[in-house]
Design a protein around this motif. Structure first.
Motif, short mmCIF file in Angstrom:
data_model
loop_
_atom_site.label_atom_id
_atom_site.label_comp_id
_atom_site.label_asym_id
_atom_site.label_seq_id
_atom_site.Cartn_x
_atom_site.Cartn_y
_atom_site.Cartn_z
N LEU A 9 -0.49 9.45 -32.36
CA LEU A 9 -0.99 8.50 -33.34
C LEU A 9 -2.51 8.40 -33.30
N THR A 12 -4.08 10.92 -35.46
CA THR A 12 -4.12 10.67 -36.90
C THR A 12 -5.44 10.05 -37.33
N ALA A 13 -6.09 9.33 -36.44
CA ALA A 13 -7.37 8.72 -36.80
C ALA A 13 -8.39 9.78 -37.18
N GLY A 15 -7.33 12.81 -38.04
CA GLY A 15 -6.54 13.82 -38.75
C GLY A 15 -7.19 14.34 -40.02
N THR A 16 -7.68 13.44 -40.85
CA THR A 16 -8.28 13.86 -42.10
C THR A 16 -9.49 14.76 -41.85
N ASP A 59 -7.89 14.73 -30.86
CA ASP A 59 -8.46 13.52 -31.45
C ASP A 59 -9.97 13.54 -31.30
N PRO A 125 -4.29 8.05 -48.17
CA PRO A 125 -3.69 7.86 -46.86
C PRO A 125 -2.73 8.98 -46.46
N PRO A 127 -2.75 12.28 -45.48
CA PRO A 127 -2.80 13.06 -44.23
C PRO A 127 -2.44 12.23 -43.00
N ASP A 128 -2.97 11.03 -42.90
CA ASP A 128 -2.68 10.18 -41.75
C ASP A 128 -1.22 9.75 -41.73
N GLN A 129 -0.69 9.38 -42.90
CA GLN A 129 0.73 9.00 -42.97
C GLN A 129 1.63 10.17 -42.61
N VAL A 131 1.00 12.80 -40.64
CA VAL A 131 0.96 13.08 -39.21
C VAL A 131 1.66 11.99 -38.41
N ALA A 132 1.42 10.73 -38.72
CA ALA A 132 2.04 9.64 -37.97
C ALA A 132 3.56 9.65 -38.13
#
Length: 143
Positions: A9, A12-13, A15-16, A59, A125, A127-129, A131-132
């Protein structure tokens, strides 16, 4: 919270940005198209980042990204994406930015709406959604 899930998680921060940077020559491009199937036709003009690949990026502190413990866990991650109606990957056009071939930073007014052309810098949102959700689904599988 499981350490691997937390690490995933955290990934994901970044991730983009990581997806954009990992695209090599496409890193200057600011848009992408969500993919709901990884089995479509391929082209050397497109750089594809799957949810599994996106989760594996380190990350912002350089901690390793998330890697599914077994193939079944990876499948469970993709099943979670399908169930949530989220993309399983994104693709970036290698030759130019779609809708902005001269690189002026323009954005399509219909972009960043979760339905097609999306932008890394806009409030997309996806890419983050993606991956999470992949990480949570994969972590829920008992290998």
């Amino acid at each position: 919270m499981n350490r691997m899930l937390r690490r995933g998680l955290l990934a994901t921060a970044a991730g983009t940005a990581a997806v954009a940077m990992a695209a090599g020559s496409a890193s200057a491009h600011h848009c992408f198209i969500p993919m709901y199937n990884l089995n479509g036709p391929s082209s050397p003009n497109w750089f594809v980042v799957s949810a599994e690949m996106g989760a594996s990026f380190p990350d912002e502190e350089g901690n390793p990204g998330y890697v599914a413990a077994c193939p079944g866990a990876a499948d469970a991650g993709y099943a979670a994406l399908e169930e949530a109606g989220l993309p399983v990957g994104i693709k970036i056009f290698d030759k130019m930015t779609i809708g902005d071939p001269k690189g002026k930073g323009r954005m399509n007014p219909n972009g960043a709406n979760g339905k097609g052309l999306e932008y890394f810098g806009a409030p997309s949102p996806l890419p983050d959604q993606m991956v999470a959700t992949y990480v949570a689904g994969a972590e829920s599988y008992d290998c």
